[in-house]
Structures are given as structure tokens and as C-alpha cells.
Design a protein around this motif. Structure first.
Motif, mmCIF file in Angstrom:
data_model
loop_
_atom_site.group_PDB
_atom_site.id
_atom_site.type_symbol
_atom_site.label_atom_id
_atom_site.label_comp_id
_atom_site.label_asym_id
_atom_site.label_seq_id
_atom_site.Cartn_x
_atom_site.Cartn_y
_atom_site.Cartn_z
ATOM 1 N N ARG A 87 5.178 -9.588 -5.500
ATOM 2 C CA ARG A 87 3.475 -9.243 -5.408
ATOM 3 C C ARG A 87 2.976 -10.139 -4.665
ATOM 4 O O ARG A 87 1.975 -9.919 -3.798
ATOM 5 C CB ARG A 87 3.001 -8.864 -6.868
ATOM 6 C CG ARG A 87 1.399 -8.608 -6.947
ATOM 7 C CD ARG A 87 1.146 -7.484 -6.978
ATOM 8 N NE ARG A 87 -0.223 -6.941 -7.091
ATOM 9 C CZ ARG A 87 -0.832 -6.738 -5.989
ATOM 10 N NH1 ARG A 87 -0.411 -6.689 -4.899
ATOM 11 N NH2 ARG A 87 -2.126 -6.531 -6.312
ATOM 12 N N ASP A 88 3.003 -11.536 -4.686
ATOM 13 C CA ASP A 88 2.544 -12.610 -3.978
ATOM 14 C C ASP A 88 2.850 -12.417 -2.580
ATOM 15 O O ASP A 88 1.805 -12.805 -1.736
ATOM 16 C CB ASP A 88 3.183 -13.926 -4.555
ATOM 17 C CG ASP A 88 2.592 -14.219 -6.247
ATOM 18 O OD1 ASP A 88 1.558 -13.871 -6.396
ATOM 19 O OD2 ASP A 88 3.397 -14.771 -6.651
ATOM 20 N N ILE A 89 3.964 -12.045 -2.404
ATOM 21 C CA ILE A 89 4.611 -12.041 -1.079
ATOM 22 C C ILE A 89 3.955 -10.846 -0.264
ATOM 23 O O ILE A 89 3.623 -10.685 0.725
ATOM 24 C CB ILE A 89 6.044 -12.130 -1.011
ATOM 25 C CG1 ILE A 89 6.633 -13.270 -1.346
ATOM 26 C CG2 ILE A 89 6.558 -11.748 0.498
ATOM 27 C CD1 ILE A 89 8.211 -13.359 -1.842
ATOM 28 N N HIS A 90 3.961 -9.717 -0.982
ATOM 29 C CA HIS A 90 3.546 -8.540 -0.532
ATOM 30 C C HIS A 90 1.799 -8.737 -0.073
ATOM 31 O O HIS A 90 1.573 -8.266 0.900
ATOM 32 C CB HIS A 90 3.483 -7.270 -1.362
ATOM 33 C CG HIS A 90 2.771 -6.027 -1.051
ATOM 34 N ND1 HIS A 90 1.816 -5.633 -1.558
ATOM 35 C CD2 HIS A 90 3.111 -5.275 -0.138
ATOM 36 C CE1 HIS A 90 1.437 -4.390 -0.943
ATOM 37 N NE2 HIS A 90 2.316 -3.996 -0.038
ATOM 38 N N LEU A 91 1.293 -9.536 -1.014
ATOM 39 C CA LEU A 91 -0.207 -9.693 -0.772
ATOM 40 C C LEU A 91 -0.359 -10.640 0.388
ATOM 41 O O LEU A 91 -1.062 -10.324 1.250
ATOM 42 C CB LEU A 91 -0.900 -10.534 -2.086
ATOM 43 C CG LEU A 91 -1.327 -9.678 -3.117
ATOM 44 C CD1 LEU A 91 -1.483 -10.496 -4.333
ATOM 45 C CD2 LEU A 91 -2.521 -8.942 -2.581
ATOM 46 N N ALA A 92 0.365 -11.749 0.825
ATOM 47 C CA ALA A 92 0.434 -12.755 1.761
ATOM 48 C C ALA A 92 0.818 -11.998 3.177
ATOM 49 O O ALA A 92 0.448 -12.374 3.921
ATOM 50 C CB ALA A 92 1.425 -13.888 1.500
ATOM 51 N N LEU A 93 1.594 -11.038 2.928
ATOM 52 C CA LEU A 93 1.877 -10.221 4.303
ATOM 53 C C LEU A 93 0.789 -9.222 4.694
ATOM 54 O O LEU A 93 0.943 -8.352 5.783
ATOM 55 C CB LEU A 93 3.189 -9.323 4.042
ATOM 56 C CG LEU A 93 4.419 -10.121 3.875
ATOM 57 C CD1 LEU A 93 5.640 -9.202 3.691
ATOM 58 C CD2 LEU A 93 4.855 -10.769 5.337
ATOM 59 N N GLY A 94 -0.560 -9.054 3.955
ATOM 60 C CA GLY A 94 -1.512 -8.383 4.226
ATOM 61 C C GLY A 94 -1.566 -6.919 3.539
ATOM 62 O O GLY A 94 -1.960 -6.076 4.112
ATOM 63 N N GLU A 95 -0.831 -6.881 2.360
ATOM 64 C CA GLU A 95 -0.822 -5.600 1.822
ATOM 65 C C GLU A 95 -0.307 -4.416 2.716
ATOM 66 O O GLU A 95 -1.169 -3.565 2.842
ATOM 67 C CB GLU A 95 -2.070 -5.332 0.979
ATOM 68 C CG GLU A 95 -2.033 -6.492 -0.169
ATOM 69 C CD GLU A 95 -3.359 -5.726 -1.050
ATOM 70 O OE1 GLU A 95 -2.896 -5.157 -2.131
ATOM 71 O OE2 GLU A 95 -4.478 -6.347 -1.034
ATOM 72 N N PRO A 96 0.812 -4.554 3.317
ATOM 73 C CA PRO A 96 1.298 -3.125 4.003
ATOM 74 C C PRO A 96 1.107 -2.107 3.274
ATOM 75 O O PRO A 96 1.166 -2.016 1.936
ATOM 76 C CB PRO A 96 2.738 -3.527 4.564
ATOM 77 C CG PRO A 96 2.881 -4.976 4.334
ATOM 78 C CD PRO A 96 1.989 -5.328 3.169
ATOM 79 N N VAL A 97 1.041 -0.885 3.860
ATOM 80 C CA VAL A 97 0.808 0.388 3.217
ATOM 81 C C VAL A 97 2.185 0.725 2.529
ATOM 82 O O VAL A 97 3.121 0.512 2.942
ATOM 83 C CB VAL A 97 0.728 1.476 4.360
ATOM 84 C CG1 VAL A 97 0.717 2.811 3.629
ATOM 85 C CG2 VAL A 97 -0.708 1.430 4.963
ATOM 86 N N LEU A 98 1.823 1.021 1.081
ATOM 87 C CA LEU A 98 3.171 1.522 0.181
ATOM 88 C C LEU A 98 3.349 2.740 0.355
ATOM 89 O O LEU A 98 4.364 3.386 0.209
ATOM 90 C CB LEU A 98 2.829 0.880 -1.102
ATOM 91 C CG LEU A 98 3.040 -0.627 -1.404
ATOM 92 C CD1 LEU A 98 2.430 -0.804 -3.019
ATOM 93 C CD2 LEU A 98 4.520 -1.072 -1.426
ATOM 94 N N LEU A 99 2.177 3.635 0.356
ATOM 95 C CA LEU A 99 2.406 5.117 0.252
ATOM 96 C C LEU A 99 1.510 5.807 1.641
ATOM 97 O O LEU A 99 0.355 5.955 1.175
ATOM 98 C CB LEU A 99 1.743 5.588 -1.111
ATOM 99 C CG LEU A 99 2.614 4.913 -2.420
ATOM 100 C CD1 LEU A 99 1.677 5.047 -3.494
ATOM 101 C CD2 LEU A 99 3.639 5.719 -2.650
ATOM 102 N N PRO A 100 2.240 6.273 2.309
ATOM 103 C CA PRO A 100 1.362 6.774 3.624
ATOM 104 C C PRO A 100 1.038 7.985 3.339
ATOM 105 O O PRO A 100 0.268 8.567 4.268
ATOM 106 C CB PRO A 100 2.928 6.648 4.657
ATOM 107 C CG PRO A 100 4.043 6.719 3.721
ATOM 108 C CD PRO A 100 3.732 6.054 2.426
ATOM 109 N N LEU A 101 1.375 8.845 2.415
ATOM 110 C CA LEU A 101 0.835 10.164 2.149
ATOM 111 C C LEU A 101 -0.359 10.054 1.477
ATOM 112 O O LEU A 101 -0.825 10.032 0.310
ATOM 113 C CB LEU A 101 1.522 10.859 1.165
ATOM 114 C CG LEU A 101 2.727 11.700 1.729
ATOM 115 C CD1 LEU A 101 3.815 10.798 2.668
ATOM 116 C CD2 LEU A 101 3.566 12.567 0.903
ATOM 117 N N SER A 102 -1.685 10.363 2.526
ATOM 118 C CA SER A 102 -2.835 10.021 2.133
ATOM 119 C C SER A 102 -3.913 11.535 2.350
ATOM 120 O O SER A 102 -3.305 12.170 3.179
ATOM 121 C CB SER A 102 -3.598 8.967 3.006
ATOM 122 O OG SER A 102 -3.513 9.174 4.363
ATOM 123 N N PRO A 103 -4.772 11.634 1.604
ATOM 124 C CA PRO A 103 -5.670 12.769 1.978
ATOM 125 C C PRO A 103 -6.223 12.877 3.216
ATOM 126 O O PRO A 103 -6.433 11.736 4.135
ATOM 127 C CB PRO A 103 -6.790 12.714 0.910
ATOM 128 C CG PRO A 103 -6.670 11.381 0.605
ATOM 129 C CD PRO A 103 -5.561 10.595 0.757
#
Lengths: 153, 153
Positions: free
Chosen positions: B75-91
Motif C-alpha cells: 500500500r505504501d508503494i502504491h501510494l508512493a507511485l501516485g495511486e495508479p488506477v486500480l479499476l478502470p471500469l468507471s461510469p
DNA sequence: AAGTCTCGTAACTACAAAAGTTACATGAAA
DNA sequence: TTTCATGTAACTTTTGTAGTTACGAGACTT
């Protein structure tokens, strides 16, 4: 990554189709979805192949829902759309020789498999009839509030 | 692009760094990851800002892990990477006026929120030390098999 | 039969995000 | 002062969604 709104758009279209009673043209659907009729046809093509909708050409033609709302789950639609990528975070190498990378992939694969299983399960549980029911509730609420506002004024 | 391998690549890099003892250059890391040194610097920049790694220039310089393996979660690393999109299916629309679209968004939002929460939780549970331990196990297995093969031959 | 409607599809453009590449400035060590 | 290594900007490549134009193929209407 850029966003993919096909599932959302398709659900929106199918519910409008269910409400409409007669075939809806790609132009009509494009208006509802604020998009282009060609995009509608392109997206619906997969659903037609999956037997979820039918299309007819010429006067009075358009798109018709081919199945009962209660018999179609979001999973069915996701499949009919060609299973778009749900989780874009993938390993750099599929089958790495590096043991470090193998350890990394193993941990991530487990997590993503779990998340994907959750999504598939939820998608399988939700049916078009559920969305239609929720829509009806919203309609009733909406009418109620409009009435209330009107009385107050 | 379809896939985003930054998390996977970063984990791979950090574990190699942990094993290396002294600073690793972007070129060395690029070799491990089979990519370009500039991509390594670009990706590591976020981790440096988050205090997870340090970088030094000049002779003997390179990248060094700044924290204990057990104190850093995915989680720390994901945050440090700028929180890339995890779930691209959006409304298609964030706050639609159409009640049909509202019903659709509600169902999908719930599902995706749940999946995202699951991913965040798992990412928070997994620490670099866990991956390092798994790597060690794989190393031991590997050595064992090599020995077995050697004995058999 | 002619005209109009509507889907079916190809081809192209627009846009976005990751990744790869080149080039060069900055700073540190030998 | 030379060499090494990061820091960064700028550009290209790649891939996928979405928008657009154009036209063909049926199907209904008159």
C-alpha cells in the motif's frame, strides 16, 4: 489508464430499452447515452452475438432486449462485451526466470485473483431486474419530492 | 496502455536493492527489470519523495532502500507511485441527471468500492519482508532441486 | 419501383496513459 | 579534470477507448 465506460453505458442502454416497449434506434440510444450512434452499434454488436439483444433494420427497426430482465446478470453483459480488463495492474513478465520476480508475481497474482473473484461474484449476483427495481424506487422518490415541493410552494 | 506494471516492477527493484548491500545504479536496476534506466529513475522519483528510497549521484552512487523491509507495505508503494488506477471500469457520467443512469452508477459504485477496499486491505497486509521471505524459500527450493538433479545425474 | 429508415462496417481521427529513447544539465567521487 | 550517476525535459512508440465520416445492405412505406 484511461477509463472504460462500456459496461455502465450498456446497462444504461438496456434499461432504457426495457422501458421503451418497442425497438430503440441507435440514434435514440446515442441521445440517452450522450454519445454517437456508431459507438452504440459497435458496443451492442457483442450483446447481439451473445443473444442478449436483437437488432432489426429499416422502418420501425432498432434494438430490442431479447431476454427477461431477471435472467441477465452484469456478469453476462461483461462477458458479452468481451471481458474488458478489470484490473490493469499486471506483472511485467508473465513467467519470469528471476526468483525475485516470481515472488512478486505470486503475491500480486493472489491478490488480484481474489479481487477479480469478488467482482465476478458481485457481477453474477446483480441482475438487470435489480437495477430496474432501483430505478423505479428512484422514480417514486423523485415524484414524491416533486409533489412535496409543489405543495410547499 | 493496457497494462501498468509499475507496482510489480518497483517491488522487483526494491527487493533486488535490499539484497544488494550497496547502492544500485539505474542501469543495474534497468537490467534486472529489462527496461530503460530513465524509466527506473522516473518510477523511483515518487518513492524518493515518499522517503522509501534515497538516491546519490556520482561515483558509487545509485539507489538505496531507506527503510526496513518489514516497515513497508505494498500500500505504501502504491501510494508512493501516485495511486495508479486500480479499476478502470468507471461510469460514463459522474453525477447524472438521468435516474436510470443513477441506478446503474449506484450498483457499480458499490461493487467497485468493495473491490477497491479489498485491494487496499491486501496491499496493506503485504510487506516487503513477506516477499523477501517468499523469495528466500524459492531460493532454497531452487538450490535443493539443483542438488537433487545433480545427485541423480 | 423509388424513397426513406436503420443497422453493419470500414477507415480515419482524437485522446490518454505507460513506456521507451535521446539529450543534456547537475553534482559527486576518483 | 575526468568519469560516473542522477535529474529532467522532450519526443516517440504503443495500445486501447471513443468519436466521426462514409457508404453499403436490408426492410418498410408510399
Amino acid at each position: 489508464m484511461k477509463h472504460d465506460s462500456r459496461l455502465s453505458a450498456t446497462l444504461h442502454a438496456l434499461l432504457h430499452m426495457a422501458d421503451h416497449g418497442k425497438p430503440m434506434t441507435s440514434d435514440q440510444l446515442a441521445m440517452c447515452l450522450r454519445t454517437n450512434p456508431v459507438v452504440v452499434r459497435r458496443t451492442m454488436a457483442g450483446l447481439r452475438e451473445a443473444g442478449l439483444v436483437t437488432s432489426e433494420r429499416g422502418h420501425g427497426g432498432g434494438w430490442t432486449l431479447a431476454r427477461d430482465l431477471a435472467s441477465v446478470s452484469l456478469r453476462d453483459i461483461h462477458l458479452a462485451l468481451g471481458e474488458p480488463v478489470l484490473l490493469p495492474l499486471s506483472p511485467a513478465t508473465e513467467s519470469p526466470g528471476c526468483l525475485v520476480e516470481q515472488a512478486v508475481n505470486h503475491a500480486l497474482d493472489d491478490t488480484f485473483r481474489e479481487a477479480q473473484a469478488l467482482l465476478f461474484e458481485r457481477f453474477g449476483q446483480i441482475r438487470l431486474s435489480d437495477l430496474a427495481a432501483d430505478f423505479s424506487r428512484r422514480m417514486a422518490d423523485h415524484a414524491q419530492h416533486a409533489k412535496g415541493n409543489h405543495d410547499a410552494a
